[in-house]
Design a protein around this motif. Structure first.
Motif, PDB file in Angstrom:
ATOM      1  N   SER A 195      -7.598   3.661   3.151  1.00  0.00           N
ATOM      2  CA  SER A 195      -8.296   3.773   1.923  1.00  0.00           C
ATOM      3  C   SER A 195      -9.703   2.893   2.129  1.00  0.00           C
ATOM      4  O   SER A 195     -10.324   3.398   3.025  1.00  0.00           O
ATOM      5  N   GLU A 196      -9.871   2.202   1.213  1.00  0.00           N
ATOM      6  CA  GLU A 196     -11.115   1.287   0.998  1.00  0.00           C
ATOM      7  C   GLU A 196     -11.082   0.076   1.628  1.00  0.00           C
ATOM      8  O   GLU A 196     -11.896  -0.710   1.561  1.00  0.00           O
ATOM      9  N   ALA A 219       0.651   5.102   3.563  1.00  0.00           N
ATOM     10  CA  ALA A 219      -0.447   4.360   4.170  1.00  0.00           C
ATOM     11  C   ALA A 219       0.172   3.777   5.346  1.00  0.00           C
ATOM     12  O   ALA A 219      -0.387   3.481   6.483  1.00  0.00           O
ATOM     13  N   MET A 224       0.916  -1.341   0.007  1.00  0.00           N
ATOM     14  CA  MET A 224       0.061  -0.073   0.170  1.00  0.00           C
ATOM     15  C   MET A 224       0.981   1.270  -0.056  1.00  0.00           C
ATOM     16  O   MET A 224       0.234   2.350   0.127  1.00  0.00           O
TER      17      MET A 224
END
Length: 581
Positions: free
Chosen positions: A268-269, A207, A203
């Protein structure tokens, strides 16, 4: 208000300063010129005929710095009334002996508004009346001290999370340890975030940083008042907790941490569940803070293996240190050729003759004595020394058999088995190692049996297949060692070119008292027969076992009933003694 001297003594009262006393020392034109030429705040101080300090002269810069101190007595030269009696004492002692302490740091005010100064003294020639004098310089160090404090604060803080760093954490441990009157008033927890490198790789570092910050916030929420949290490494955090109920409080803190980490993290998602290894070390009175922290780190490694928080145990750490020591000694022993190969006979259970020998490494340390293979072989595998050890064993075994042949004047009807570690199969070119041993010894491939454990096959079946095929191309025999104790698939046995199944001694030794063990041995023998393999039983220690295995159709066996591992010459003599003419 603070003061500190490099060779300071306790401040004490001094006699009254005299400024307009007729016995005072007067400034000369040279004194004025010296002070005017100096770019620093400076003054000349001497003593009256009564031995009382007197301010002889000063430059304008001295007045400016004195004004910053707010000490009116210093401005007037009345050192007796000076707020810092240590200053007057410093001057008196220096004028009495120029080898005495010549510097003093002091602070004026408190908190943000505090100012820091340093007085330095240097000897001057005596006045016309023979009385001593000295040059006094006064430096405002406020900016310097504040910069040092700011730099130190930065050095003690983690820039990403804002938490104290490892240096600050160990300093805190040291302070708590120095005030602790007994053992176990505090504990250190080291929390290691698992799989963090994979998250960073997949990531990105941004992140990863976001995850670290969120992880730190959750840790804070799990702490009690008075607990200290620090980021001590990339994905490692240290916590100092106070204890009232001993180790129970430390484990309760670990439980709270695991609870707050149970909720997935959102990046994030994605929702990511983060697990952590937690190691606990209890503080002992007077313990070195670095040692305490390392103990907690050691417990983290155990926690990762156990899957739950672990408390540091000195015995386990001692065993780890012994393993490390053995690694160092083993490397030296291999370099100096201090290991030996012993040979355990493999007996043909039908004829009673010696069919071959299994080569076994033995290590008699000059200081430690005999070190068991069950101790040094795992160390060799963990450290990678198994590659060097394996090559040495292969060469040595082949050379020994070749020497037996030369002594007999012809190739003997026997073989030697050499064990291969799963690490060797995974990292080394086994075929090249075997081929080199055969070439240097002059032996043919059928004189070598390579014994591999099930784990070397299960870890990488594809590579195992290539290794087996390469060994068979050299006409070597392939045996599966310790069969039945691992996770063998019947498909492997069917596909791989295995010649011999070695039945583990855990099944053999239980045959005379456990019907299930007999059933397992029967099944292995039937399986080997169906696949066209021969069998070798390990751990035969009684005549009953030897007779029973022979009756069941087992090809060969080894164990203390026949012989213990023997040195090379003794092994050859044993072969001769069982030879039927």
């Amino acid at each position: 208000m603070q003061a500190a001297a490099r060779r300071s003594a306790t401040p004490k009262s001094v006699g009254p300063a005299v400024q307009n006393d007729p016995s005072s020392v007067r400034a000369s034109a040279d004194d004025h010129a010296l002070l005017a030429a100096l770019p620093i705040a400076a003054a000349i101080v001497g003593q009256t005929s009564r031995g009382v300090l007197c301010l002889i002269d000063r430059n304008s810069r001295f007045d400016e710095v004195i004004a910053l101190t707010g000490d009116e007595a210093m401005m007037s030269g009345d050192f007796r009334q000076c707020q810092h009696l240590g200053i007057a004492q410093l001057m008196q002692e220096f004028l009495a002996d120029f080898d005495a302490t010549n510097e003093l740091d002091f602070c004026e005010g408190e908190g943000i508004g505090a100012r820091y100064f340093r007085i330095k003294l240097a000897p001057l020639s005596r006045c016309a009346k023979g009385r001593p004098r000295c040059l006094v310089s006064l430096v405002d160090r406020t900016v310097e001290v504040q910069a040092e404090r700011t730099l130190r604060a930065e050095m003690l803080r983690d820039s990403l999370t804002g938490l104290p760093n490892r240096l600050s954490f160990t300093e805190t441990i040291e302070i708590k340890g120095s005030t602790s009157a007994r053992d176990c008033e505090y504990a250190v927890l080291v929390v290691d975030m698992l799989r963090f490198s994979r998250i960073n790789e997949s990531m990105g570092s941004l992140a990863g940083d976001e995850l670290l910050i969120t992880f730190a916030r959750r840790l804070i929420s799990a702490l009690r008042g008075g607990d200290v949290l620090a980021r001590t490494g990339g994905n490692e955090f240290g916590i100092l907790v106070g204890l009232k109920r001993g180790v129970e409080d430390a484990l309760a803190a670990a439980e709270r941490i695991q609870q707050v980490m149970a909720t997935p993290f959102k990046l994030s998602e994605l929702e990511i569940r983060i697990e952590c290894g937690i190691g606990v070390a209890l503080m002992q009175a007077g313990q070195d803070p670095e040692e305490l922290f390392r103990n907690a780190q050691f417990a983290v490694k155990q926690a990762k293996a156990a899957g739950k928080p672990q408390v540091y145990e000195p015995k386990e750490a001692s065993a780890a240190r012994r393993r490390f020591s053995i690694e160092t000694e083993l490397r030296r022993a291999l370099d100096k050729d201090q290991l030996k190969l012993f040979y355990q006979p493999l007996i043909n259970l039908k004829s009673g003759e010696v069919a071959g020998f299994e080569a076994l490494a033995r290590w008699n340390h000059e200081d430690r004595g005999e070190i068991s293979p069950t101790e040094f072989i795992p160390v060799a595998e963990e450290s990678g020394l198994i590659l060097q050890l394996g090559r040495w064993a292969m060469d040595k075994a082949a050379q020994t058999v070749a020497e037996w042949d030369r002594e007999a004047g012809a190739p003997l009807p026997l073989y030697v088995g050499v064990n291969l570690s799963a690490i060797q199969v995974a990292r080394d070119n086994i075929a090249d190692v075997v081929e080199s041993a055969l070439r240097s010894s002059g032996l043919k491939g059928e004189r070598l049996t390579l014994e591999l454990t099930e784990s070397s096959i299960v870890q990488d079946p594809g590579r195992a297949m290539r290794v087996f095929e390469a060994l068979k191309a050299l006409d070597a025999t392939v045996a599966m060692d310790d069969f039945g104790t691992g996770y063998s698939s019947l498909a492997y046995l069917q596909r791989l070119p295995i010649d011999v199944l070695k039945i583990d001694k855990s099944f053999v030794t239980g045959m005379m008292r456990d019907p299930d063990a007999v059933a397992i041995v029967r099944a292995v023998l039937s399986l080997a027969d169906a696949l066209g393999m021969s069998t070798t039983a390990e751990g035969i220690e009684t005549v009953e076992l030897a007779t029973t295995l022979a009756a069941l159709g087992c090809s060969s066996g080894q164990g203390f009933y026949f012989a213990r591992p023997l040195e090379a010459q003794a092994a050859l003599e044993y072969w001769k003694s069982r030879r039927r003419h």
